[in-house]
Motif scaffolding. Structure first.
Motif, PDB file in Angstrom:
ATOM      1  N   GLY A  23       7.168 -17.936  22.319  1.00  0.00           N
ATOM      2  CA  GLY A  23       8.484 -17.790  22.912  1.00  0.00           C
ATOM      3  C   GLY A  23       9.169 -19.043  23.377  1.00  0.00           C
ATOM      4  N   ARG A  26      18.887 -12.357  21.416  1.00  0.00           N
ATOM      5  CA  ARG A  26      18.887 -11.380  22.592  1.00  0.00           C
ATOM      6  C   ARG A  26      17.989 -11.830  23.570  1.00  0.00           C
ATOM      7  NH1 ARG A  26      19.999  -5.264  20.350  1.00  0.00           N
ATOM      8  NH2 ARG A  26      21.119  -6.119  18.509  1.00  0.00           N
ATOM      9  N   PRO A  27      18.486 -12.186  25.050  1.00  0.00           N
ATOM     10  CA  PRO A  27      17.467 -12.368  25.999  1.00  0.00           C
ATOM     11  C   PRO A  27      16.459 -11.313  26.558  1.00  0.00           C
ATOM     12  CG  PRO A  27      19.603 -12.269  26.823  1.00  0.00           C
ATOM     13  CD  PRO A  27      19.957 -11.973  25.478  1.00  0.00           C
ATOM     14  N   VAL A  28      16.019 -10.544  25.503  1.00  0.00           N
ATOM     15  CA  VAL A  28      15.123  -9.437  26.095  1.00  0.00           C
ATOM     16  C   VAL A  28      13.989  -9.678  25.418  1.00  0.00           C
ATOM     17  CG1 VAL A  28      16.917  -7.716  26.537  1.00  0.00           C
ATOM     18  CG2 VAL A  28      15.821  -8.010  24.034  1.00  0.00           C
ATOM     19  N   ASN A  29      12.626  -9.269  25.895  1.00  0.00           N
ATOM     20  CA  ASN A  29      11.562  -9.347  25.153  1.00  0.00           C
ATOM     21  C   ASN A  29      10.706  -8.059  25.220  1.00  0.00           C
ATOM     22  OD1 ASN A  29      11.378 -12.720  26.412  1.00  0.00           O
ATOM     23  ND2 ASN A  29      11.546 -12.073  24.153  1.00  0.00           N
ATOM     24  N   THR A  30       9.911  -8.010  24.227  1.00  0.00           N
ATOM     25  CA  THR A  30       9.047  -6.696  24.063  1.00  0.00           C
ATOM     26  C   THR A  30       7.661  -6.698  23.984  1.00  0.00           C
ATOM     27  OG1 THR A  30      10.974  -6.067  22.415  1.00  0.00           O
ATOM     28  CG2 THR A  30       9.184  -4.632  22.389  1.00  0.00           C
ATOM     29  N   GLU A  75      21.277 -10.810  16.305  1.00  0.00           N
ATOM     30  CA  GLU A  75      20.112 -10.702  15.836  1.00  0.00           C
ATOM     31  C   GLU A  75      18.912 -10.611  17.082  1.00  0.00           C
ATOM     32  OE1 GLU A  75      18.887 -11.679  12.357  1.00  0.00           O
ATOM     33  OE2 GLU A  75      20.545 -10.644  12.163  1.00  0.00           O
ATOM     34  N   PRO A  76      17.582 -10.170  16.748  1.00  0.00           N
ATOM     35  CA  PRO A  76      16.847  -9.997  17.907  1.00  0.00           C
ATOM     36  C   PRO A  76      16.544 -11.499  18.718  1.00  0.00           C
ATOM     37  CG  PRO A  76      15.910  -9.108  15.714  1.00  0.00           C
ATOM     38  CD  PRO A  76      17.105  -9.736  15.513  1.00  0.00           C
ATOM     39  N   ASN A  77      16.408 -12.341  17.798  1.00  0.00           N
ATOM     40  CA  ASN A  77      15.968 -13.868  18.317  1.00  0.00           C
ATOM     41  C   ASN A  77      17.258 -14.383  19.362  1.00  0.00           C
ATOM     42  OD1 ASN A  77      17.224 -13.962  15.929  1.00  0.00           O
ATOM     43  ND2 ASN A  77      16.828 -16.148  15.940  1.00  0.00           N
ATOM     44  N   MET A  99       9.687 -21.587  20.477  1.00  0.00           N
ATOM     45  CA  MET A  99      10.890 -21.266  19.817  1.00  0.00           C
ATOM     46  C   MET A  99      12.178 -21.380  20.398  1.00  0.00           C
ATOM     47  SD  MET A  99       9.783 -20.146  16.976  1.00  0.00           S
ATOM     48  CE  MET A  99       8.562 -21.450  17.094  1.00  0.00           C
ATOM     49  N   LYS A 100      12.276 -21.384  21.813  1.00  0.00           N
ATOM     50  CA  LYS A 100      13.570 -21.851  22.642  1.00  0.00           C
ATOM     51  C   LYS A 100      13.609 -22.935  22.768  1.00  0.00           C
ATOM     52  CE  LYS A 100      15.016 -18.753  25.834  1.00  0.00           C
ATOM     53  NZ  LYS A 100      14.888 -18.358  27.190  1.00  0.00           N
ATOM     54  N   PHE A 112      15.864  -4.796  16.642  1.00  0.00           N
ATOM     55  CA  PHE A 112      15.077  -4.273  15.389  1.00  0.00           C
ATOM     56  C   PHE A 112      15.810  -3.321  14.461  1.00  0.00           C
ATOM     57  CE2 PHE A 112      11.330  -5.159  18.572  1.00  0.00           C
ATOM     58  CZ  PHE A 112      11.286  -6.582  18.454  1.00  0.00           C
ATOM     59  N   GLN A 156      11.657 -19.081  10.703  1.00  0.00           N
ATOM     60  CA  GLN A 156      10.225 -19.399  11.601  1.00  0.00           C
ATOM     61  C   GLN A 156       9.367 -18.340  11.638  1.00  0.00           C
ATOM     62  OE1 GLN A 156      12.665 -20.248  14.951  1.00  0.00           O
ATOM     63  NE2 GLN A 156      12.236 -22.616  14.784  1.00  0.00           N
ATOM     64  N   ARG A 199      10.330 -12.433  16.000  1.00  0.00           N
ATOM     65  CA  ARG A 199      11.814 -12.311  15.958  1.00  0.00           C
ATOM     66  C   ARG A 199      12.275 -12.244  17.371  1.00  0.00           C
ATOM     67  NH1 ARG A 199      15.532 -13.885  13.732  1.00  0.00           N
ATOM     68  NH2 ARG A 199      16.679 -11.979  12.698  1.00  0.00           N
ATOM     69  N   ASP A 200      11.582 -11.265  18.131  1.00  0.00           N
ATOM     70  CA  ASP A 200      11.824 -11.222  19.756  1.00  0.00           C
ATOM     71  C   ASP A 200      11.451 -12.023  20.449  1.00  0.00           C
ATOM     72  OD1 ASP A 200      12.340  -8.743  21.558  1.00  0.00           O
ATOM     73  OD2 ASP A 200      10.258  -9.490  22.243  1.00  0.00           O
ATOM     74  N   LEU A 201      10.639 -13.107  20.104  1.00  0.00           N
ATOM     75  CA  LEU A 201      10.522 -14.156  20.813  1.00  0.00           C
ATOM     76  C   LEU A 201      11.024 -15.416  20.431  1.00  0.00           C
ATOM     77  CD1 LEU A 201       6.419 -13.533  21.047  1.00  0.00           C
ATOM     78  CD2 LEU A 201       8.058 -13.661  23.134  1.00  0.00           C
ATOM     79  N   TYR A 202      12.406 -15.145  19.824  1.00  0.00           N
ATOM     80  CA  TYR A 202      13.366 -16.186  19.698  1.00  0.00           C
ATOM     81  C   TYR A 202      13.226 -17.107  18.277  1.00  0.00           C
ATOM     82  CZ  TYR A 202      14.057 -14.958  24.362  1.00  0.00           C
ATOM     83  OH  TYR A 202      14.002 -14.085  25.352  1.00  0.00           O
ATOM     84  N   ALA A 203      12.209 -16.406  17.287  1.00  0.00           N
ATOM     85  CA  ALA A 203      12.070 -17.052  16.249  1.00  0.00           C
ATOM     86  C   ALA A 203      13.328 -16.638  15.206  1.00  0.00           C
ATOM     87  CB  ALA A 203      10.548 -16.717  15.498  1.00  0.00           C
TER      88      ALA A 203
END
Lengths: 352, 270
Positions: free
Chosen positions: A100, A76-80, A72-74, A103-104, A53, B180, B172-176
């Motif tokens: 999520g 990165r294979p990390v979640n918050t 970019e955040p999307n 989106m994948k 972020f 999106q 964005r964190d969840l891959y959007a």
């Protein structure tokens, strides 16, 4: 070899404010790692840098050996898990958890199935079709966890996730979070300002202050062997006395307490001179007068499970000690002369 | 001592009644007389819908129909386009972080609200003349898009301001992707503000007379300019019927805009 997350010389500057000053630390795979510190210490900034972020001003962030600092955040294979959960209010609980996965690019039947399993894991299967606003704070917290874990991230980031819950729920969630981490085997990076939370859940803790890491260690190391005044004071309660040290031999310091009594204790520094001495209140006991260190009782504070005894050393230094409020304990009246016994590990000489 | 409510100040009721009378009695009179059976605009000759019929079938009907069609299509296009621009402007102002000239940009966006309409009308006409742009439907549309932007901007920006940034971060964190995250998360949350802004822009465009009159060119009419043209030759009761219908549409849209904006609870995180 590298760990799950390697922070290498990461600095972050916002305008004229330096939030992080070249922080380096390594987080192992399958570890429950906590970033602990007061507000403004940079712990949340570090988490946001790992999530993507914010962008680093300087340095590298390696995720299992790969530099992700510029992704970019999307990507990165990390979640918050966010402090206020940030559940999407226009989607059902199930849609939130499946977001999520969608989106994948996972197909609808598979992601509904997987999201359903995640909700089962956090005991919220019956709430799949509710709106987030219809859930309690604790339930929203679990949805946020399920949502962040559903895409099977390599690392889960948690930004003070328990701070919005009330005390009882917070304590229950601590155990649940720890259990979840062990069950999933995912590396957790947990941000908190609550030292009790950090001590109860973490494998290791990084204590931060003003954009710098002060000390990294297991909860026991951090609590029992703090390196400096800040760590000793921030984690738990302690008595800090300014003392002169004549010599330090093999990590053991000869310290003269105010009043002239001399003790030998472990030292975080090898340099003699003026330092602070930390004495944990619960590692001292009251003993009959005449066996060594002596003091005068000033005041007694009743805390329920414990009693806090405020004493003054003959040299003039004020200290407090904690004794259990057991049935056999004799409470000394203010003004009484008492002897103090320092248990193993009670005192430690600090670097500053 | 408790503060006395303003309602208990002496003279409150009188002033309130006076203001409401001056504001609304003319409207009410026009509404009532649009249902007048008499040809006179001052004498009441009983209830009738004849002037409404006249509007749709009378000798002036083709002219008003064409003007109404122009007004409607311009209002739809102008509100749609200005809403898209206003949404983009709100995102830039509130989500792009601090940038140089941010206050200036804010002032520029909202300037049309402060500048006298006649000044905009004259300068827009001069501008089109200078670049030899043929006045007509297109010039009206361009002018309308321009002055609708601040009206659309205000409710959209107000809404966006109340939406916590963590929703976009979570998406964005969840891959959007950025797109999106905007279309699947932020836009649905902003929707009440966007719809409200579009409705407001629609009404502002539909109602506009001064600027339209300047930039419309010969032979091109919108409903307000057609009404004005007609009134110049003497007030006919049919005008009252048209005015009443426009009033009804305006009230409907403004009410919708208000209700939609109010309905969406403020979205703050948690």
């Amino acid at each position: 070899m590298s760990g799950a997350v390697d922070i290498r010389g990461v600095a972050k500057v916002f305008g004229t404010f330096t939030a992080l000053q070249r922080v380096s630390l390594s987080i192992e795979d399958n570890e429950f790692f906590t970033l602990l510190g007061p507000s403004g210490c940079g712990k949340t900034t570090l988490l946001r840098l790992i999530a993507g972020f914010e962008t680093v001003t300087e340095g590298e962030i390696l995720l299992f050996g790969q530099n992700i600092a510029n992704l970019e955040p999307n990507q990165r294979p990390v979640n918050t898990v966010f402090q206020q959960y940030a559940l999407f209010p226009h989607m059902s609980v199930l849609e939130n958890v499946a977001f999520g996965l969608k989106m994948k690019g996972m197909d609808a039947p598979s992601r509904t199935k997987r999201a359903g399993e995640m909700l089962e894991m956090v005991h919220l299967s019956d709430f799949a079709n509710r709106a987030p606003a219809q859930l309690s704070g604790g339930q929203q917290q679990r949805v946020a966890l399920a949502r962040a874990l559903a895409p099977q991230p390599k690392v889960l980031l948690l930004d003070e996730p328990l701070s919005a819950l009330d005390l009882k729920l917070r304590q229950a969630m601590r155990l649940e979070l720890k259990q979840l981490q062990q069950d999933t085997g995912i590396t957790f990076i947990f941000v908190t300002h609550d030292q009790e939370e950090a001590l109860t859940m973490s494998n290791r803790i990084a204590v931060m202050r003003a954009g710098q890491v002060q000390q990294i260690g297991t909860p026991r190391e951090i609590y029992e062997a703090p390196v400096n005044r800040f760590v000793a004071d921030f984690i738990g309660e302690t008595n800090l006395l300014e003392v002169d040290v004549a010599a330090i031999v093999d990590g053991q310091a000869q310290v003269v307490l105010p009043g002239g009594f001399q003790i030998t204790c472990p030292s975080a520094t090898a340099e003699a001179g003026r330092h602070h001495l930390s004495i944990r209140p619960e590692r001292m006991t009251l003993v009959p007068v005449g066996s060594g260190l002596e003091a005068t009782v000033q005041n007694i504070v009743y805390l329920g499970t414990d009693l806090q005894v405020m004493v003054r050393l003959d040299g003039g230094a004020d200290m407090q000690l904690r004794i259990q409020n057991a049935a056999r304990v004799q409470v000394p009246a203010p003004g009484t002369r008492v002897g103090l016994h320092l248990e193993e590990g009670a005192a430690r000489l600090l670097a500053d | 001592m408790a503060l006395r409510s303003v309602r208990h100040y002496p003279g409150f009721a009188g002033v309130a009644v006076l203001c409401l009378t001056i504001l609304y009695v003319p409207l009410i009179v026009v509404m009532i007389y649009s249902f007048n059976a008499s040809t006179s605009i001052t004498n009441w000759g009983g209830f009738s819908l004849r002037w409404y019929g006249e509007v749709f079938t009378g000798p002036d009907a083709p002219r008003f129909k064409a003007a109404a069609w122009n007004s409607l299509t311009i209002a739809v296009l102008a509100s749609g386009i200005s809403t898209v621009i206003a949404t983009a402007a709100a995102l830039a102002m509130l989500r792009a972080g601090a940038f140089r000239g941010r206050s200036l940009t804010f002032a520029l966006i909202n300037l049309p609200l402060m500048v006298p309409e006649i000044v905009i009308a004259v300068s827009t006409l001069i501008f089109f003349t200078m670049i030899s742009f043929q006045t007509g439907y297109l010039t009206i549309l361009i002018a309308h898009i321009t002055f609708c932007i601040p009206f659309a901007y205000l409710p959209i920006a107000a809404r966006l301001q109340g939406i916590d940034g963590s929703y976009e971060a979570a998406a964005r964190d969840l891959y959007a992707t950025r797109a999106q995250a905007f279309f699947l998360v932020l836009l649905p949350l902003m929707a009440p503000g966007v719809i409200s802004g579009a409705l407001l822009a629609f009404i502002i465009s539909l109602d506009d007379f001064i600027i339209t009159n300047f930039v419309k060119g010969a032979g091109m009419e919108t409903l307000p300019t057609a009404i004005y043209g007609s009134v110049k030759q003497g007030i006919k009761p049919g005008i009252m019927a048209i005015s009443t219908m426009m009033l009804a549409v305006s009230i409907l849209f403004v009410t919708l805009s208000y209700l939609i904006n109010r309905k969406g609870r403020p979205v703050t995180s948690g």
